[in-house]
Scaffold this motif. Structure first.
Motif, PDB file in Angstrom:
ATOM      1  N   GLY A  38       0.628  -6.406   1.607  1.00 47.31           N
ATOM      2  CA  GLY A  38      -0.060  -7.657   1.917  1.00 47.31           C
ATOM      3  C   GLY A  38      -1.029  -8.077   0.816  1.00 47.31           C
ATOM      4  N   THR A  39      -1.664  -7.106   0.185  1.00 40.74           N
ATOM      5  CA  THR A  39      -2.746  -7.424  -0.760  1.00 40.74           C
ATOM      6  C   THR A  39      -2.313  -8.324  -1.927  1.00 40.74           C
ATOM      7  OG1 THR A  39      -3.808  -5.357  -0.137  1.00 40.74           O
ATOM      8  CG2 THR A  39      -4.595  -6.417  -2.163  1.00 40.74           C
ATOM      9  N   ILE A 133      -4.858  -0.535  -2.244  1.00 41.39           N
ATOM     10  CA  ILE A 133      -5.310   0.792  -1.791  1.00 41.39           C
ATOM     11  C   ILE A 133      -4.988   0.927  -0.302  1.00 41.39           C
ATOM     12  CG2 ILE A 133      -7.661  -0.024  -1.278  1.00 41.39           C
ATOM     13  CD1 ILE A 133      -8.738   2.687  -2.224  1.00 41.39           C
ATOM     14  N   HIS A 138      -4.656   6.005  -0.355  1.00 32.57           N
ATOM     15  CA  HIS A 138      -3.464   6.180  -1.198  1.00 32.57           C
ATOM     16  C   HIS A 138      -3.350   5.070  -2.235  1.00 32.57           C
ATOM     17  CE1 HIS A 138      -0.556   3.930   1.792  1.00 32.57           C
ATOM     18  NE2 HIS A 138      -1.064   3.091   0.932  1.00 32.57           N
ATOM     19  N   ARG A 167       4.156  -3.441  10.767  1.00 33.86           N
ATOM     20  CA  ARG A 167       4.116  -4.888  11.016  1.00 33.86           C
ATOM     21  C   ARG A 167       5.294  -5.620  10.366  1.00 33.86           C
ATOM     22  NH1 ARG A 167       0.320  -3.838   6.886  1.00 33.86           N
ATOM     23  NH2 ARG A 167      -0.070  -5.492   5.341  1.00 33.86           N
ATOM     24  N   LYS A 202     -10.248  -2.144   4.816  1.00 28.47           N
ATOM     25  CA  LYS A 202     -10.409  -1.378   3.571  1.00 28.47           C
ATOM     26  C   LYS A 202     -11.870  -1.017   3.275  1.00 28.47           C
ATOM     27  CE  LYS A 202      -6.011  -1.738   3.041  1.00 28.47           C
ATOM     28  NZ  LYS A 202      -5.255  -2.543   2.114  1.00 28.47           N
TER      29      LYS A 202
END
Ligand code: PGA
Length: 249
Positions: A38-39, A133, A138, A167, A202
């Motif tokens: 997603g990031t 991240i 991880h 998801r 996060k």
């Protein structure tokens, strides 16, 4: 480690895109390390938008992705190969032969890992690696406990990672149990690293990273030892870091 604080996901994506674009424009050969999830989606949208408006060329750019699920072929919708084509490669003029993603369907998976590291080296190494991240720290799919000396290898995914990625699938059970990932040593060989962190999920990970203790139990912590890391983090992700700063005043 340099920290760029931004307001939200949108600003993080735009600042990251500007960062990549300035590198793409100033070099005549560039090797990018790319991430999925997603990031970086907003970053890729911003690059596509720029390509439409300004025709920025990627003919001189090569890319190596961090990871791929084992058992999914490149045309399956949840493979990272498919993700990259849909979210970036099909919308810019990068040469498809210059884009690299490990094959999760290789007959010889160990050989595939070795060949991947070899290809990165023959390309002259990664100039700029984009990273997200995991909430467990991880990077790539290098889960807690992975050796800092690891090169590209096969991993068993942590349950929390499979749940976080469920998801995109019909259920957690459908998320593959294993993946190929660039190793931590492979990632650290990149000349420069750009780490993107957004959102409440996060907060803990970012705080742990900024505290600076380096341990294999928290893979991203090794980034504290890399000479050229820039973190772009938004306000929501920074909440606990800000609390820490107040306490230390
Ligand atoms: P996300 O995943 O961008 O989907 O949050 C990041 C990661 O697991 O590295």
């Amino acid at each position: 480690m340099k920290l760029i604080e931004v307001k939200d996901y949108h600003e993080m994506s735009q600042v990251a895109a500007d960062y990549l674009l300035s590198n793409i424009k100033k070099s005549d050969k560039l090797t990018l390390g790319l991430a999925t999830g997603g990031t970086p989606q907003g970053l890729y949208e911003a690059l596509i938008q720029d390509h439409k408006e300004n025709n920025t060329s990627y003919q001189h750019v090569s890319s190596f992705n961090l990871d791929e699920y084992i058992g999914l072929s490149g045309d399956q919708p949840n493979s990272y190969c498919h993700y990259m084509k849909e979210n970036l490669f099909n919308h810019i003029n990068i040469r498809s032969e210059n884009t690299h993603i490990p094959s999760g369907k290789a007959v010889d998976l160990v050989g595939e890992c070795k060949a991947y590291d070899h290809m990165i080296e023959s390309c002259g190494g990664i100039d700029l690696q984009v990273l997200g991240i995991g909430s467990n720290g991880h990077i790539g799919f290098n889960e807690p406990g992975t050796s800092f000396d690891s090169e590209t290898h096969i991993v068993e995914l942590a349950q929390s990672t499979r749940e976080a990625n469920a998801r995109y699938f019909d259920s957690t059970d459908e998320v593959p149990t294993h993946a190929i990932t660039m190793g931590i040593a492979t990632i650290l060989k990149s000349k420069e690293i750009l780490l993107l962190i957004s959102g409440q999920a996060k907060q803990e990970a970012l705080k742990k990273l900024m505290e600076g203790e380096v341990s294999e139990d928290f893979p991203a912590s090794i980034l504290n030892r890399h000479p050229n890391v820039t973190v772009i983090a938004d306000e929501e992700a920074l909440t606990l870091v800000e609390d820490l700063k107040q306490l230390n005043k």
